[in-house]
Design a protein around this motif. Sequence first.
Motif, PDB file in Angstrom:
ATOM      1  N   ASP A 141       7.924 -14.741  45.411  1.00 30.60           N
ATOM      2  CA  ASP A 141       7.431 -15.814  44.531  1.00 30.60           C
ATOM      3  C   ASP A 141       6.577 -15.127  43.686  1.00 30.60           C
ATOM      4  O   ASP A 141       5.867 -14.072  43.964  1.00 30.60           O
ATOM      5  CB  ASP A 141       6.434 -16.643  45.357  1.00 30.60           C
ATOM      6  CG  ASP A 141       7.015 -17.660  46.325  1.00 30.60           C
ATOM      7  OD1 ASP A 141       8.368 -18.133  46.031  1.00 30.60           O
ATOM      8  OD2 ASP A 141       6.686 -17.835  47.413  1.00 30.60           O
ATOM      9  N   GLU A 143       3.635 -15.322  40.472  1.00 32.13           N
ATOM     10  CA  GLU A 143       2.369 -15.857  40.019  1.00 32.13           C
ATOM     11  C   GLU A 143       1.826 -15.107  39.123  1.00 32.13           C
ATOM     12  O   GLU A 143       1.916 -13.690  38.997  1.00 32.13           O
ATOM     13  CB  GLU A 143       1.522 -16.368  41.283  1.00 32.13           C
ATOM     14  CG  GLU A 143       2.074 -17.329  42.090  1.00 32.13           C
ATOM     15  CD  GLU A 143       1.946 -18.717  41.567  1.00 32.13           C
ATOM     16  OE1 GLU A 143       0.677 -19.247  41.307  1.00 32.13           O
ATOM     17  OE2 GLU A 143       2.927 -19.530  41.734  1.00 32.13           O
ATOM     18  N   GLN A 180       3.202 -23.769  35.880  1.00 29.75           N
ATOM     19  CA  GLN A 180       2.509 -24.648  36.619  1.00 29.75           C
ATOM     20  C   GLN A 180       1.044 -23.894  36.389  1.00 29.75           C
ATOM     21  O   GLN A 180       0.538 -23.037  36.654  1.00 29.75           O
ATOM     22  CB  GLN A 180       2.423 -24.482  37.963  1.00 29.75           C
ATOM     23  CG  GLN A 180       1.434 -25.518  38.927  1.00 29.75           C
ATOM     24  CD  GLN A 180       1.487 -26.994  38.455  1.00 29.75           C
ATOM     25  OE1 GLN A 180       2.561 -27.519  38.791  1.00 29.75           O
ATOM     26  NE2 GLN A 180       0.778 -27.434  38.207  1.00 29.75           N
ATOM     27  N   ARG A 183      -3.777 -26.251  39.506  1.00 25.64           N
ATOM     28  CA  ARG A 183      -3.267 -26.971  40.586  1.00 25.64           C
ATOM     29  C   ARG A 183      -4.756 -27.577  41.033  1.00 25.64           C
ATOM     30  O   ARG A 183      -5.594 -26.916  41.158  1.00 25.64           O
ATOM     31  CB  ARG A 183      -2.781 -25.880  41.917  1.00 25.64           C
ATOM     32  CG  ARG A 183      -1.393 -25.127  41.589  1.00 25.64           C
ATOM     33  CD  ARG A 183      -0.957 -24.464  42.491  1.00 25.64           C
ATOM     34  NE  ARG A 183       0.578 -23.780  42.323  1.00 25.64           N
ATOM     35  CZ  ARG A 183       0.784 -22.718  41.956  1.00 25.64           C
ATOM     36  NH1 ARG A 183      -0.370 -21.830  41.809  1.00 25.64           N
ATOM     37  NH2 ARG A 183       1.794 -22.125  41.689  1.00 25.64           N
ATOM     38  N   ARG A 190       4.531 -25.247  47.794  1.00 26.43           N
ATOM     39  CA  ARG A 190       4.897 -24.471  46.342  1.00 26.43           C
ATOM     40  C   ARG A 190       6.433 -24.616  46.162  1.00 26.43           C
ATOM     41  O   ARG A 190       7.152 -24.228  47.247  1.00 26.43           O
ATOM     42  CB  ARG A 190       4.505 -23.140  46.493  1.00 26.43           C
ATOM     43  CG  ARG A 190       4.537 -22.567  45.276  1.00 26.43           C
ATOM     44  CD  ARG A 190       4.400 -20.851  45.153  1.00 26.43           C
ATOM     45  NE  ARG A 190       4.459 -20.239  43.964  1.00 26.43           N
ATOM     46  CZ  ARG A 190       5.799 -19.778  43.385  1.00 26.43           C
ATOM     47  NH1 ARG A 190       6.720 -20.133  43.951  1.00 26.43           N
ATOM     48  NH2 ARG A 190       5.873 -19.245  42.359  1.00 26.43           N
ATOM     49  N   GLN A 194       9.100 -22.038  40.675  1.00 29.85           N
ATOM     50  CA  GLN A 194       8.042 -22.240  39.955  1.00 29.85           C
ATOM     51  C   GLN A 194       7.140 -21.080  39.582  1.00 29.85           C
ATOM     52  O   GLN A 194       7.286 -19.945  40.568  1.00 29.85           O
ATOM     53  CB  GLN A 194       6.816 -23.235  40.638  1.00 29.85           C
ATOM     54  CG  GLN A 194       5.418 -23.688  40.192  1.00 29.85           C
ATOM     55  CD  GLN A 194       4.841 -24.502  40.914  1.00 29.85           C
ATOM     56  OE1 GLN A 194       4.096 -24.034  41.699  1.00 29.85           O
ATOM     57  NE2 GLN A 194       4.994 -25.932  40.875  1.00 29.85           N
ATOM     58  N   GLY A 196       3.147 -19.944  38.461  1.00 26.03           N
ATOM     59  CA  GLY A 196       1.927 -20.712  38.260  1.00 26.03           C
ATOM     60  C   GLY A 196       1.038 -19.393  37.487  1.00 26.03           C
ATOM     61  O   GLY A 196       1.175 -18.356  37.736  1.00 26.03           O
TER      62      GLY A 196
END
Length: 258
Positions: A141, A143, A180, A183, A190, A194, A196
């Motif tokens: 992921d 971010e 995103q 939050r 999650r 995506q 963030g």
Amino acid sequence: MTVDIVIQGAKGRMGNTLINMALADETLNLVGACERKGHADGLNYECAVSDCLEELLPNVPGAVIVDFTAPEGSVAMSRIAAKYGNPAVIGTTGLTPEQQAELAESAKKTPIFWAPNMSVGINVLLKFLPQLVQALGEDYDVELSETHHKMKKDSPSGTALKLAQCLAEARGWDYDEVKQHCRDGIIGARPKKQIGVQTLRGGDVVGDHTAYFFGPGERIEITHRAHSRETFAAGALRAAKWLARQKPGKLYSMADIF
């Protein structure tokens, strides 16, 4: 060969840094310092000083304008630069897609360079991060976080957006569909698709950006910290020297220099 430059927004934090570094560079010739209407008082330099760029430019043909002001001001400056044929380097962040399109339109008439971050290190990351995304695969992921001084007006930073867009493109995603930026509350798990981007503001932080890769059983963090505005000023002045030799036709960026 020396390159003539004009600093727009000469009283600002970046403007002052640019002027001092330009004066110390033997390959640059500071020919103009400009501020907005009614704010040029106190600009005491051995060059043309004005609160009206349109009045200044006819006296400095071919000089490269360097602008780190505000989105509306930078777009207006690009129109004036195009009118008189002066190249322009823009480091302003927070431009909308429509404003970026206006810069591209001006670039058809005079060389225009725009980069939300002039740091050499950040622009090397923009080349390197997609390779890391592809090598790690979709189990990781992605971010981002960014931290800036409390006076910064736009959020997320232009650099954070550029980095996030770069990461989304490496995954084959449309950034606007997967971003995103905040939050809050009970948000649920999650989503896999995506990215963030979290924002921190405080003190006098020049600029920190961290890309996170959260994988099974491990985490990779890549952080860039700007310790002074001279990092960005040096990149902008390097761009000005490069841009002075270019022709109109496209909106140039740091990728073109590399």
